[in-house]
Design an enzyme around this catalytic site. Structure first.
Site, PDB file in Angstrom:
ATOM      1  N   PRO A  53       0.825  -1.215   0.000  1.00  0.00           N
ATOM      2  CA  PRO A  53       0.000   0.000   0.000  1.00  0.00           C
ATOM      3  C   PRO A  53       0.857   1.263   0.000  1.00  0.00           C
ATOM      4  O   PRO A  53       1.883   1.321   0.674  1.00  0.00           O
ATOM      5  CB  PRO A  53      -0.807  -0.121   1.296  1.00  0.00           C
ATOM      6  N   GLU A  54       0.472   2.233  -0.793  1.00  0.00           N
ATOM      7  CA  GLU A  54       1.119   3.547  -0.751  1.00  0.00           C
ATOM      8  C   GLU A  54       0.142   4.519  -0.106  1.00  0.00           C
ATOM      9  O   GLU A  54      -0.943   4.128   0.316  1.00  0.00           O
ATOM     10  CB  GLU A  54       1.511   3.979  -2.164  1.00  0.00           C
ATOM     11  N   HIS A  74      -5.163 -15.367   7.724  1.00  0.00           N
ATOM     12  CA  HIS A  74      -4.185 -14.294   7.915  1.00  0.00           C
ATOM     13  C   HIS A  74      -4.610 -13.240   8.930  1.00  0.00           C
ATOM     14  O   HIS A  74      -3.907 -12.251   9.109  1.00  0.00           O
ATOM     15  CB  HIS A  74      -3.852 -13.644   6.574  1.00  0.00           C
ATOM     16  N   ARG A 118       1.979 -11.343   5.092  1.00  0.00           N
ATOM     17  CA  ARG A 118       3.443 -11.407   5.147  1.00  0.00           C
ATOM     18  C   ARG A 118       4.015 -10.952   6.488  1.00  0.00           C
ATOM     19  O   ARG A 118       5.234 -10.943   6.663  1.00  0.00           O
ATOM     20  CB  ARG A 118       4.033 -10.615   3.984  1.00  0.00           C
ATOM     21  N   ARG A 154      19.436  20.979  -0.490  1.00  0.00           N
ATOM     22  CA  ARG A 154      19.890  19.606  -0.718  1.00  0.00           C
ATOM     23  C   ARG A 154      20.746  19.485  -1.965  1.00  0.00           C
ATOM     24  O   ARG A 154      20.318  19.877  -3.046  1.00  0.00           O
ATOM     25  CB  ARG A 154      18.691  18.671  -0.895  1.00  0.00           C
TER      26      ARG A 154
END
Ligand SMILES: [Zn+2]
Length: 282
Positions: A2-3, A94, A114, A156
């Site tokens: 997921p983002e 799960h 996972r 940066r």
């Protein structure tokens, strides 16, 4: 994995389905899910029992549910899901943690194939858990401060994509959304952050928000149920990607074949015409 938009979709589901409800019990089915709660699962269960969930908040990919002054903190890892549904449905293999509520309504299940995800109690963490205070606000949060981020970016000596992925500068932008936003803003990923004009940085973050918003609306279509899903939505948005994963296919703006470059053990996708490589500095 997921983002940010997928996690935001989960947050909205939690806001709708668990906020205002009081936790009745915690059933732990796999100890790994509570490994970050160092005082142990019994302590976690005792600490949350009888507490009312008063909100559903997110920073980057972390979610938290305030309970009084404290918060239940969650990270979905690679495959975690927070699912709300009928409390009597069978437990799937799960499911790691199950929370029931005093109203005997739908329960909340943390399912994680996972097992990289985790839950913990963040003492005093209702406003912002200490464990994630080092993570910078993400571009969808009200706390996101564009002038401050612009000033830090221009300090940066690094490529703009690498800077976008730095969670201490801005959180929630992963590889996919970085490439998509850079394509929209017509900036090459290796452009030096410190050389970008403030107007270009503003255009880039406007692009980040646009991509997030489109992804959210692509996920929103299947979301009108008790099932708080992180899978279907990301798949839907994949069809709208402009460059990510599209090496050799035509740019959606100019038809030039999308280019893939190696980048930090992964890839950077961009258009050779819309996003010209920066000239080497003398
Ligand atoms: Zn192009």
């Amino acid at each position: 994995m997921p983002e940010l938009p997928e996690v935001e979709i989960v947050r909205r589901g939690l806001e709708r389905h668990v906020v205002g409800r009081t936790i009745d019990s915690v059933q732990l089915l796999h100890p790994r899910a509570l490994r970050r709660h160092l005082a142990g699962p019994d302590d976690f269960a005792a600490a949350v029992k009888g507490r009312q969930i008063t909100g559903a908040l997110r920073r980057g990919k972390y979610l938290w549910l305030p309970v009084g002054e404290d918060a239940v903190l969650a990270h979905l890892g690679m495959s975690g899901q927070l699912l709300v549904g009928d409390a009597s449905r069978p437990l799937t293999p799960h499911v790691r943690v199950r929370l029931t509520f005093t109203d005997s309504g739908p329960d909340l299940r943390f399912s994680d194939q996972r097992t990289f995800g985790h839950l913990s109690l963040a003492p005093g963490g209702a406003v912002l858990p200490a464990a994630i205070a080092h993570i910078a606000p993400d571009p969808l949060e009200p706390a996101f401060d564009l002038p401050a981020v612009t000033a830090r970016l221009r300090d940066r000596r690094t490529g703009i994509k690498r800077a976008l992925l730095d969670q201490s500068l801005v959180s929630g932008i992963g590889n996919i959304y970085a490439d998509e936003a850079l394509w929209r803003a017509q900036l090459h990923w290796a452009r030096q952050a410190q050389m970008l004009r403030p107007a270009a940085i503003a255009r880039l973050f406007a692009s980040v928000r646009e991509v997030f918003a489109e992804s959210l609306s692509a996920g929103g279509t299947t979301f009108d149920s008790l099932y708080v899903n992180v899978n279907g939505q990301s798949g839907y948005f994949e069809r709208s990607l402009a460059v990510y994963g599209r090496a050799g296919q035509p740019c959606r703006r100019c038809q030039a074949p999308v280019r893939r470059d190696p980048f930090m053990n992964r890839s950077a996708f961009s258009c050779p015409k819309c996003q010209p490589r920066p000239r080497p500095r003398p």
